[in-house]
Design an enzyme around this catalytic site. Structure first.
Site, short mmCIF file in Angstrom:
data_model
loop_
_atom_site.label_atom_id
_atom_site.label_comp_id
_atom_site.label_asym_id
_atom_site.label_seq_id
_atom_site.Cartn_x
_atom_site.Cartn_y
_atom_site.Cartn_z
N ASP A 55 -26.81 -21.63 14.21
CA ASP A 55 -26.42 -20.56 15.47
C ASP A 55 -25.42 -19.46 14.99
OD1 ASP A 55 -27.70 -20.00 18.03
OD2 ASP A 55 -25.88 -20.68 18.81
N GLU A 96 -16.59 -15.77 20.57
CA GLU A 96 -17.47 -16.42 20.27
C GLU A 96 -17.53 -16.95 18.75
OE1 GLU A 96 -21.24 -16.33 22.63
OE2 GLU A 96 -22.43 -16.75 20.70
N GLU A 148 -30.03 -14.23 26.45
CA GLU A 148 -28.88 -15.16 26.83
C GLU A 148 -29.29 -15.87 28.02
OE1 GLU A 148 -26.52 -14.48 25.02
OE2 GLU A 148 -25.26 -12.55 25.58
N GLU A 218 -37.21 -18.72 20.53
CA GLU A 218 -36.12 -19.80 20.80
C GLU A 218 -36.57 -20.94 20.53
OE1 GLU A 218 -32.92 -19.56 21.80
OE2 GLU A 218 -32.68 -17.33 21.91
C1 LIG Z 1 -30.79 -18.78 19.33
C2 LIG Z 1 -29.77 -18.28 20.14
N1 LIG Z 1 -30.19 -17.88 21.10
C3 LIG Z 1 -29.41 -17.20 22.32
C4 LIG Z 1 -27.85 -17.15 21.97
C5 LIG Z 1 -27.20 -17.07 23.01
N2 LIG Z 1 -26.41 -15.60 23.00
C6 LIG Z 1 -25.34 -15.38 22.06
O1 LIG Z 1 -24.57 -16.64 21.77
C7 LIG Z 1 -27.36 -17.86 20.84
N3 LIG Z 1 -26.17 -18.16 20.64
N4 LIG Z 1 -28.42 -18.55 20.08
#
Ligand SMILES: Cc1ncc(CNC=O)c(N)n1
Length: 229
Positions: A55, A96, A148, A218
């Site tokens: 991530d 972040e 998000e 996702e």
């Molecule tokens: C794979 C994925 N999807 C959404 C997010 C959330 N957005 C930013 O942090 C994230 N971190 N990773």
């Protein structure tokens, strides 16, 4: 009658209509086994660490994507407020990235050595394709909202009532599950809904396809950590 149906649709918003229409896929992305295992405390820490490392790479690619949405808002938006919402998103990504670095060092992960897995590369490729000036603001902001919203809905589930999330994972869940992040997602949803309401049929179709694609990616992203279960 037809007019009334249209009015109804306007009232609940295109995003809600799509979320209901595609609720199985939406559920698949926001209630993935990895998320359920965090919530019930059965999570394998190797899976968590693998997710964290992947991530971090994703978020690095997400920064220029959000910046590209900001550019589209500046060029194409009919509302002044959009830019501030998106700019807030860009700004919070700095924090972040620092958080990822701190968290990784806590878990003994060396981020410079992380190799992106296939699903991650594919997802980052999608982000890159969305940065093209040819992609309409409406399509990009819809994708932005889904990306998000999946994290918000997923991690909020892990800190909800009766959750048995391990103490050492609570901070991660709070990051995306907190109330302020939920509000920010709502602001993005409002922007997307406003744009979709005014969009042409062709643009609507493109945005719906993108909505589905993000959900699918996702799910694939969560699935990457399966190898460690
Ligand atoms: C794979 C994925 N999807 C959404 C997010 C959330 N957005 C930013 O942090 C994230 N971190 N990773």
């Amino acid at each position: 009658m037809e007019k009334q149906a249209k009015c109804e649709e306007k009232k609940i918003g295109v995003i809600e209509t799509w979320s209901r229409k595609h609720r199985l896929l939406f559920h698949g992305a926001t209630r993935h086994p990895l998320i359920l295992s965090i919530r019930d405390g059965s999570i394998n820490i190797a899976s968590f660490k693998s997710w964290l490392a992947q991530d971090y790479l994703f978020v690095r690619a997400f920064v220029p994507f959000v910046a590209s949405v900001l550019i589209k808002a500046w060029k194409e938006s009919d509302e002044n407020g959009d830019m501030e919402v998106i700019l807030g998103g860009v700004a919070s990504l700095e924090d972040e990235l620092s958080w990822f670095k701190r968290e990784a060092s806590k878990w003994g992960i060396s981020l410079s050595e992380v190799v992106p897995q296939q699903a991650n590369k594919k997802y980052c490729g999608l982000l890159e394709s969305l940065m093209s000036p040819e992609v309409e603001y409406t399509v990009a902001i819809t994708a932005f909202w889904v990306i998000e919203a999946v994290y918000q809905e997923s991690f909020a589930h892990c800190i909800g009532e009766d959750s048995k999330t391990p103490q050492e994972l609570k901070e991660t869940c709070e990051r995306w599950g907190n109330e302020a992040f939920a509000k920010y997602c709502q602001s993005l949803q409002n922007i997307a809904n406003r744009r979709l309401q005014k969009a042409s049929d062709e643009e609507l179709k493109k945005a719906e396809v993108m909505f589905l694609k993000v959900l699918e990616y996702e799910v694939d992203f969560w699935n990457m950590s399966k190898g460690n279960v």
